[in-house]
Design an enzyme around this catalytic site. Structure first.
Site, mmCIF file in Angstrom:
data_model
loop_
_atom_site.group_PDB
_atom_site.id
_atom_site.type_symbol
_atom_site.label_atom_id
_atom_site.label_comp_id
_atom_site.label_asym_id
_atom_site.label_seq_id
_atom_site.Cartn_x
_atom_site.Cartn_y
_atom_site.Cartn_z
ATOM 1 N N ASP A 22 0.767 -1.286 0.016
ATOM 2 C CA ASP A 22 0.021 -0.106 -0.085
ATOM 3 C C ASP A 22 0.881 1.352 0.013
ATOM 4 O OD1 ASP A 22 -1.575 2.184 0.936
ATOM 5 O OD2 ASP A 22 -1.632 1.542 2.967
ATOM 6 N N GLU A 82 -3.662 4.349 -2.393
ATOM 7 C CA GLU A 82 -4.013 4.127 -0.848
ATOM 8 C C GLU A 82 -5.538 4.202 -0.893
ATOM 9 O OE1 GLU A 82 -2.301 5.895 2.734
ATOM 10 O OE2 GLU A 82 -2.356 3.835 3.228
ATOM 11 N N GLU A 83 -5.873 5.376 -1.324
ATOM 12 C CA GLU A 83 -7.279 5.598 -0.727
ATOM 13 C C GLU A 83 -8.234 4.862 -1.479
ATOM 14 O OE1 GLU A 83 -4.994 8.209 -1.701
ATOM 15 O OE2 GLU A 83 -4.971 9.692 -0.175
HETATM 16 N N1 APR Z 1 -1.215 -0.641 -8.501
HETATM 17 C C1 APR Z 1 -0.076 -0.673 -9.101
HETATM 18 N N2 APR Z 1 0.526 0.675 -9.199
HETATM 19 C C2 APR Z 1 -0.439 1.831 -8.860
HETATM 20 C C3 APR Z 1 -1.760 1.538 -8.473
HETATM 21 C C4 APR Z 1 -2.167 0.024 -8.362
HETATM 22 N N3 APR Z 1 -3.459 -0.199 -8.027
HETATM 23 N N4 APR Z 1 -2.375 2.797 -8.595
HETATM 24 C C5 APR Z 1 -1.402 3.712 -8.628
HETATM 25 N N5 APR Z 1 0.003 3.057 -9.193
HETATM 26 C C6 APR Z 1 0.977 3.591 -9.468
HETATM 27 C C7 APR Z 1 0.919 4.875 -10.298
HETATM 28 O O1 APR Z 1 2.141 4.907 -11.261
HETATM 29 C C8 APR Z 1 0.994 6.068 -8.948
HETATM 30 O O2 APR Z 1 1.371 7.234 -9.795
HETATM 31 O O3 APR Z 1 1.732 4.202 -8.329
HETATM 32 C C9 APR Z 1 2.093 5.695 -8.276
HETATM 33 C C10 APR Z 1 2.221 6.133 -6.717
HETATM 34 O O4 APR Z 1 0.601 6.149 -6.194
HETATM 35 P P1 APR Z 1 0.443 7.254 -5.263
HETATM 36 O O5 APR Z 1 -0.685 6.926 -4.524
HETATM 37 O O6 APR Z 1 0.338 8.436 -5.886
HETATM 38 O O7 APR Z 1 1.650 6.977 -4.334
HETATM 39 P P2 APR Z 1 2.621 7.853 -3.522
HETATM 40 O O8 APR Z 1 3.530 8.743 -4.486
HETATM 41 O O9 APR Z 1 3.516 6.982 -2.567
HETATM 42 O O10 APR Z 1 1.791 8.952 -2.581
HETATM 43 C C11 APR Z 1 1.423 8.486 -1.282
HETATM 44 O O11 APR Z 1 -0.895 9.533 -1.745
HETATM 45 O O12 APR Z 1 -2.485 7.942 -1.729
HETATM 46 C C12 APR Z 1 -1.885 8.954 -1.017
HETATM 47 O O13 APR Z 1 -2.197 8.240 1.309
HETATM 48 C C13 APR Z 1 -1.286 8.275 0.378
HETATM 49 O O14 APR Z 1 -0.495 10.429 1.213
HETATM 50 C C14 APR Z 1 -0.152 9.154 0.444
HETATM 51 C C15 APR Z 1 0.356 9.606 -0.718
#
Ligand code: APR
Length: 478
Positions: free
Chosen positions: A254, A272-273
């Site tokens: 996650d 995550e959301e």
């Molecule tokens: N499976 C695989 N890869 C994914 C998926 C999925 N279901 N969804 C998204 N991705 C890839 C996309 O390329 C996305 O840009 O993962 C990348 C990163 O996702 P983010 O959610 O933006 O993660 P991050 O940069 O770590 O940001 C974390 O965002 O969701 C909130 O609560 C979380 O504050 C935290 C922040």
């Protein structure tokens, strides 16, 4: 609820069943809506007020005269507030068909009221908190989860404790749904549709399983000596076309916020959301988990998925019902292991190239991949991908190498999802192949990172690695 404070390596003990409510109001437990210490501003007990407001709502539902405004009245009376619930109104009054609304108001909603009112019987004591630096597991039944989520829906949880740790206040995020109900971004009504669908499902047929949240703090003595590690590269499978949640049988990552759940109770809607929205039992981690430190992670074991979705971020939409056929272990938990792994949010992306920040991310990934062995019968692979590279502005190539190092050090194979990024798939494979052919070790990669921290303006990390043969690196750093 039960946790195994004394021995983190034990499987969780059986949970508390139904019984007379025994209140605990301290900084080790969730403050419950039904606690006698939950008071109004003029210091009278709030629970009888909540009971009467929710009973009135249920009465109207039973008489089939309840309106969406009656939900607002019940929430406002319970809280002594005046919440704006534009997104909830949109779902129920505009997006739902007449039949869907009628079914929700006369069948699902009264069940939700009962779940909330029964919380003290179903959860015979408040769930223990997974506070900072504890290795605890909290296990609960899906029935208990439905009661806690219904309390969140009616916004009746009191404020939780804010603890001061290392001179900083660490709060719990609010578990009440009032922010989600507000008019705001287009994703809020869609998230609510997923959650209302969850309530529809559990009120029709309550699932009988259990799930657990486990907090894991990596002891200092377990932190690897990266610069000495002779661990070989782990096996890797890179793909673009699937999502992490489809990777059954693997430890699924996650991409978390240090406050687990991130913006799920507000406007956030990235990886995550979305995961928490389609598996609403995961939302309860927001209630029980304190902020994660750099050497900590939270494992979500056995949560069920109830809906499917389409789109991502601004285009996210509730899609359909989902029957989660994941098998269960003997304990009744689905064999679904998700680990919350929070990257650093780089407001200024240039700061990610300091070796100190790289080291922090290495330790975080290592902590998440190195779950105590007793938890898993075998070290199955890790499904991850562009961790920290969306909302948190990380460098895709740097994060790929960091996660490769962490998985190699732990000795687990990686399934790396590049999320429709074909260029990353191809370039990562070329670098991996180049390194594997030269029998590169974790120590070699650590030296690359150290050098790159000083030379990152010249090129991307993959090109940097491809331009420095492992043998010359070893020669220079004998
Ligand atoms: N499976 C695989 N890869 C994914 C998926 C999925 N279901 N969804 C998204 N991705 C890839 C996309 O390329 C996305 O840009 O993962 C990348 C990163 O996702 P983010 O959610 O933006 O993660 P991050 O940069 O770590 O940001 C974390 O965002 O969701 C909130 O609560 C979380 O504050 C935290 C922040």
């Amino acid at each position: 609820f039960k946790y195994d404070a004394s021995n983190p390596n034990l499987d969780p003990e059986p949970i508390h069943g139904m019984g007379n409510y025994h209140d605990i109001w301290d900084d080790e437990h969730v403050r419950m809506a039904c606690s006698p210490l939950h008071l109004t501003n003029d210091r009278t007990p709030r629970w009888p007020i909540i009971q009467s407001a929710l009973a009135e709502l249920k009465q109207k539902c039973d008489e089939k005269i309840a309106t969406v405004n009656d939900i607002k009245i019940a929430i406002d009376k319970s809280n002594g507030t005046n919440f704006e619930i534009g997104s909830l109104q949109q779902v129920l009054n505009q997006d739902y068909s007449d039949d869907q609304r009628a079914y929700f108001m006369s069948f699902t909603l009264p069940k939700m009221v009962s779940f909330a009112l029964e919380v003290g019987n179903i959860c015979s004591q408040p769930p223990p908190l997974l506070n900072i630096k504890t290795n605890r597991t909290v296990t609960m039944s899906q029935r208990q989860a439905a009661s806690l989520l219904a309390c969140g829906f009616f916004c009746i949880f009191p404020h939780q404790f804010n603890r001061k740790i290392d001179n900083k206040y660490h709060s719990y995020q609010s578990f009440n749904f009032n922010h989600l109900f507000r008019r705001g971004s287009a994703c809020q009504p869609e998230k609510l549709k997923c959650i209302l669908h969850y309530f529809k499902r559990v009120s029709e047929d309550m699932p009988k399983g259990v799930f657990s949240f486990r907090r894991f703090s990596l002891p200092d003595e377990w932190i690897p000596k990266w610069k000495e590690s002779q661990a070989p590269l782990c096996k890797i499978h890179i793909r673009t076309d699937r999502s992490i949640e489809e990777m059954h049988g693997l430890l699924q990552v996650d991409f978390a916020n240090e406050y687990i759940g991130g913006g799920v109770m507000r406007e956030g809607i990235t990886q995550e959301e979305i995961r928490f929205t389609v598996c609403p039992e995961m939302l309860i981690s927001i209630l029980v988990c304190e902020v994660m430190l750099s050497h900590e992670c939270i494992l979500l074991i056995g949560c069920e998925q109830f809906t499917t979705y389409s789109g991502y971020a601004d285009t996210f939409k509730f899609k359909d019902n989902f029957i989660d056929t994941t098998p269960k272990e003997s304990w009744g938990r689905k064999l679904c292991h998700v680990v919350a792994m929070d990257a650093i949010e780089f407001k200024d992306p240039a700061t990610q190239y300091t070796f100190e920040n790289m080291r922090r991310e290495l330790i975080k990934a290592y902590t998440c991949f190195r779950i105590p062995k007793s938890m898993e019968k075998c070290m199955f692979g890790v499904a991850t991908g562009n961790w920290g590279c969306g909302a948190f502005n990380g460098d895709l190539q740097l994060k790929a190498i960091i996660q490769l190092m962490a998985a190699s050090e732990v000795g687990r194979p990686l399934v790396y999802i590049t999320w429709h990024d074909q260029t990353l798939l191809e370039s990562f494979w070329i670098v991996y192949d180049y390194l594997a052919n030269q029998q590169a070790t974790v120590k070699d990669l650590c030296i690359y990172l150290q050098l790159y921290s000083m030379n990152h303006k010249q090129s991307g990390l993959f090109d940097y690695i491809l331009n420095v043969p492992v043998s010359s690196l070893r020669e220079a750093y004998k």
